[in-house]
Design a protein around this motif. Structure first.
Motif, PDB file in Angstrom:
ATOM      1  N   ASP A   3       5.397 -12.298  -1.421  1.00 60.01           N
ATOM      2  CA  ASP A   3       4.145 -12.168  -2.167  1.00 60.01           C
ATOM      3  C   ASP A   3       3.810 -10.725  -2.516  1.00 60.01           C
ATOM      4  N   GLU A   4       4.420  -9.744  -1.840  1.00 61.59           N
ATOM      5  CA  GLU A   4       4.135  -8.344  -2.132  1.00 61.59           C
ATOM      6  C   GLU A   4       5.230  -7.672  -2.953  1.00 61.59           C
ATOM      7  N   ASP A   5       6.243  -8.426  -3.351  1.00 58.03           N
ATOM      8  CA  ASP A   5       7.354  -7.832  -4.095  1.00 58.03           C
ATOM      9  C   ASP A   5       7.029  -7.739  -5.589  1.00 58.03           C
ATOM     10  N   ASN A   6       7.549  -6.677  -6.222  1.00 54.86           N
ATOM     11  CA  ASN A   6       7.323  -6.461  -7.653  1.00 54.86           C
ATOM     12  C   ASN A   6       8.637  -6.088  -8.326  1.00 54.86           C
ATOM     13  N   GLU A   7       8.554  -5.387  -9.440  1.00 61.68           N
ATOM     14  CA  GLU A   7       9.770  -5.076 -10.202  1.00 61.68           C
ATOM     15  C   GLU A   7      10.741  -4.194  -9.417  1.00 61.68           C
ATOM     16  N   GLU A   8      10.237  -3.417  -8.458  1.00 61.66           N
ATOM     17  CA  GLU A   8      11.123  -2.583  -7.637  1.00 61.66           C
ATOM     18  C   GLU A   8      12.086  -3.460  -6.830  1.00 61.66           C
ATOM     19  N   PHE A   9      11.612  -4.623  -6.424  1.00 64.67           N
ATOM     20  CA  PHE A   9      12.425  -5.555  -5.643  1.00 64.67           C
ATOM     21  C   PHE A   9      13.716  -5.887  -6.374  1.00 64.67           C
ATOM     22  N   ALA A  10      13.593  -6.318  -7.639  1.00 64.86           N
ATOM     23  CA  ALA A  10      14.771  -6.713  -8.422  1.00 64.86           C
ATOM     24  C   ALA A  10      15.720  -5.537  -8.620  1.00 64.86           C
ATOM     25  N   THR A  11      15.167  -4.377  -8.912  1.00 69.39           N
ATOM     26  CA  THR A  11      15.996  -3.180  -9.120  1.00 69.39           C
ATOM     27  C   THR A  11      16.809  -2.862  -7.874  1.00 69.39           C
ATOM     28  N   ILE A  12      16.137  -2.843  -6.739  1.00 67.70           N
ATOM     29  CA  ILE A  12      16.800  -2.461  -5.487  1.00 67.70           C
ATOM     30  C   ILE A  12      17.866  -3.472  -5.085  1.00 67.70           C
ATOM     31  N   PHE A  13      17.529  -4.765  -5.109  1.00 72.80           N
ATOM     32  CA  PHE A  13      18.489  -5.757  -4.629  1.00 72.80           C
ATOM     33  C   PHE A  13      19.641  -5.981  -5.610  1.00 72.80           C
ATOM     34  N   ASN A  14      19.381  -5.886  -6.893  1.00 64.81           N
ATOM     35  CA  ASN A  14      20.480  -5.995  -7.869  1.00 64.81           C
ATOM     36  C   ASN A  14      21.487  -4.871  -7.676  1.00 64.81           C
ATOM     37  N   GLN A  15      20.984  -3.664  -7.449  1.00 67.62           N
ATOM     38  CA  GLN A  15      21.871  -2.520  -7.265  1.00 67.62           C
ATOM     39  C   GLN A  15      22.490  -2.481  -5.866  1.00 67.62           C
ATOM     40  N   SER A  16      21.983  -3.323  -4.974  1.00 62.99           N
ATOM     41  CA  SER A  16      22.528  -3.383  -3.613  1.00 62.99           C
ATOM     42  C   SER A  16      23.495  -4.547  -3.451  1.00 62.99           C
ATOM     43  N   ASP A  59       0.805  -1.226   0.000  1.00 62.97           N
ATOM     44  CA  ASP A  59       0.000   0.000   0.000  1.00 62.97           C
ATOM     45  C   ASP A  59       0.840   1.279   0.000  1.00 62.97           C
ATOM     46  N   TYR A  60       2.158   1.115  -0.084  1.00 63.47           N
ATOM     47  CA  TYR A  60       3.042   2.290  -0.043  1.00 63.47           C
ATOM     48  C   TYR A  60       3.592   2.584  -1.437  1.00 63.47           C
ATOM     49  N   LYS A  61       3.453   3.816  -1.864  1.00 57.00           N
ATOM     50  CA  LYS A  61       3.992   4.221  -3.162  1.00 57.00           C
ATOM     51  C   LYS A  61       5.417   4.705  -2.970  1.00 57.00           C
ATOM     52  N   SER A  87       8.823   6.369  -3.698  1.00 57.43           N
ATOM     53  CA  SER A  87       9.350   7.439  -4.556  1.00 57.43           C
ATOM     54  C   SER A  87      10.755   7.064  -5.016  1.00 57.43           C
ATOM     55  N   SER A  88      11.215   7.730  -6.061  1.00 57.51           N
ATOM     56  CA  SER A  88      12.569   7.465  -6.560  1.00 57.51           C
ATOM     57  C   SER A  88      13.612   7.826  -5.502  1.00 57.51           C
ATOM     58  N   LYS A  89      13.305   8.838  -4.694  1.00 52.03           N
ATOM     59  CA  LYS A  89      14.228   9.237  -3.627  1.00 52.03           C
ATOM     60  C   LYS A  89      14.307   8.155  -2.556  1.00 52.03           C
ATOM     61  N   ASP A  90      13.136   7.588  -2.196  1.00 54.85           N
ATOM     62  CA  ASP A  90      13.112   6.474  -1.240  1.00 54.85           C
ATOM     63  C   ASP A  90      13.956   5.320  -1.765  1.00 54.85           C
ATOM     64  N   GLN A  91      13.768   5.010  -3.039  1.00 57.12           N
ATOM     65  CA  GLN A  91      14.475   3.884  -3.644  1.00 57.12           C
ATOM     66  C   GLN A  91      15.983   4.080  -3.583  1.00 57.12           C
ATOM     67  N   GLU A  92      16.426   5.275  -3.889  1.00 57.35           N
ATOM     68  CA  GLU A  92      17.867   5.571  -3.842  1.00 57.35           C
ATOM     69  C   GLU A  92      18.415   5.404  -2.430  1.00 57.35           C
ATOM     70  N   LYS A  93      17.655   5.857  -1.435  1.00 57.45           N
ATOM     71  CA  LYS A  93      18.112   5.760  -0.044  1.00 57.45           C
ATOM     72  C   LYS A  93      18.159   4.313   0.423  1.00 57.45           C
ATOM     73  N   ILE A  94      17.160   3.525   0.020  1.00 60.08           N
ATOM     74  CA  ILE A  94      17.143   2.110   0.409  1.00 60.08           C
ATOM     75  C   ILE A  94      18.346   1.390  -0.197  1.00 60.08           C
ATOM     76  N   ILE A  95      18.612   1.641  -1.477  1.00 65.97           N
ATOM     77  CA  ILE A  95      19.767   1.019  -2.144  1.00 65.97           C
ATOM     78  C   ILE A  95      21.061   1.412  -1.446  1.00 65.97           C
ATOM     79  N   LYS A  96      21.172   2.680  -1.112  1.00 62.18           N
ATOM     80  CA  LYS A  96      22.387   3.175  -0.459  1.00 62.18           C
ATOM     81  C   LYS A  96      22.637   2.448   0.862  1.00 62.18           C
ATOM     82  N   GLU A  97      21.568   2.219   1.640  1.00 61.47           N
ATOM     83  CA  GLU A  97      21.725   1.538   2.930  1.00 61.47           C
ATOM     84  C   GLU A  97      22.020   0.051   2.749  1.00 61.47           C
TER      85      GLU A  97
END
Length: 307
Positions: A150-163, A120-122, A124-134
């Protein structure tokens, strides 16, 4: 002329009125007292469930002993984190604290068992950058691994690949530690993300597999264990999803709310035949009220030992 009897009656009326006033005053004081107690209790309960029990992350420590564990993995440290549900009670400041707790323990392997961002959380690109950084800051000598929840989507792959995490999507990987005796790490995607048990355990259908290899399986839904047991050898299951119920009864292992995929297995530990199943209490929350009770968010910290 007022008679003695009339005077007595008037006196009795005054006494009765005074007693009634005192009784009314006593009742009002009692009601006010209970209102204050209920209000104070309500404020304390809300503060505890919202700002303490739902946010203060603990560390659960376990020792895993098995003769199958190679000598080179004796003392190996594994940290499991799960169900961050970013956007519920977990935000960047919380993630910073979690990463510090992980690195303070100098783990050899770090695994994430699903549900990074709350549905239920949208983000943001800024959130994504901060999560990757951490997540990039997490240090693990032998590798960082993640599976989809079950709640993971395409953002999951982007974040973890870059992390710098390896995503195990119905696949496995041999992990070596200074010699030729590895352990096997199996990663199974969530049921809602095209789970394929046969593909995940394909190692055991090869021509050269080692039947005595110590096997750790990462699951999201712990009830999947019943589909694996008896078909594929697994020594240690690490799962998430249930959050151990979020809200539990004190002093007993009972969850108030159970979720699909964790109806049978939702507590922190189960011994199933020769296999051990550990279920993370998660980090974020999975209920709309965003509260926890007698079930603090935590990360799991395992030490492997062969004796």
């Amino acid at each position: 002329m007022v008679t003695r009897e009339e005077l007595n009656n008037e006196k009795q009326k005054e006494i009765f009125k005074e007693e009634k006033r005192k009784e009314t005053k006593k009742i009002v004081k009692s009601v006010v007292k209970w209102i204050v107690i209920i209000l104070v209790f309500g404020i304390l309960f809300f503060s505890y469930t919202t700002y303490i029990s739902s946010v203060k992350v603990g560390v659960r420590e376990y020792r895993i002993t098995d003769k199958k564990i190679p000598e080179s993995f004796n003392g190996t440290k594994i940290i499991q984190l799960s169900d961050l549900h970013f956007g519920t009670t977990m935000f960047i400041n919380n993630l910073i604290d979690i990463v510090n707790k992980i690195n303070d323990r100098n783990p050899d392997i770090v695994v994430f068992t699903g549900d990074l961002i709350d549905k239920d959380y949208k983000l943001s690109s800024k959130d994504q950058e901060k999560i990757i950084k951490e997540l990039q800051k997490i240090n693990a000598r032998l590798g960082k691994y993640a599976i989809m929840g079950d709640e993971d989507n395409e953002e999951f792959a982007t974040i973890f690949n870059q992390s710098n995490f390896t995503i195990l999507k119905n696949s496995s990987e041999l992990i070596y530690n200074n010699d030729n005796n590895p352990i096997l790490l199996v990663g199974l995607s969530s049921i809602n993300n095209d789970q394929n048990i046969e593909s995940a355990y394909s190692y055991f259908k090869g021509d050269v597999y080692n039947s005595n290899i110590y096997t750790i399986s990462l699951l999201h839904e712990p009830d999947t264990v019943d589909d694996i047991m008896g078909n594929y050898p697994t020594d240690l299951f690490l799962a998430g999803h249930s959050n151990n119920g979020n809200i539990r009864l004190p002093f007993v292992k009972y969850s108030i709310f159970k979720v699909n995929g964790a109806k049978k297995y939702d507590q922190d530990f189960y011994q199933i035949n020769n296999s051990k199943l550990y279920i993370s209490s998660g980090l974020g929350t999975t209920n709309k009220s965003n509260i926890r009770l007698f079930c603090r968010p935590s990360i799991n910290f395992f030490r492997l030992s062969n004796s």
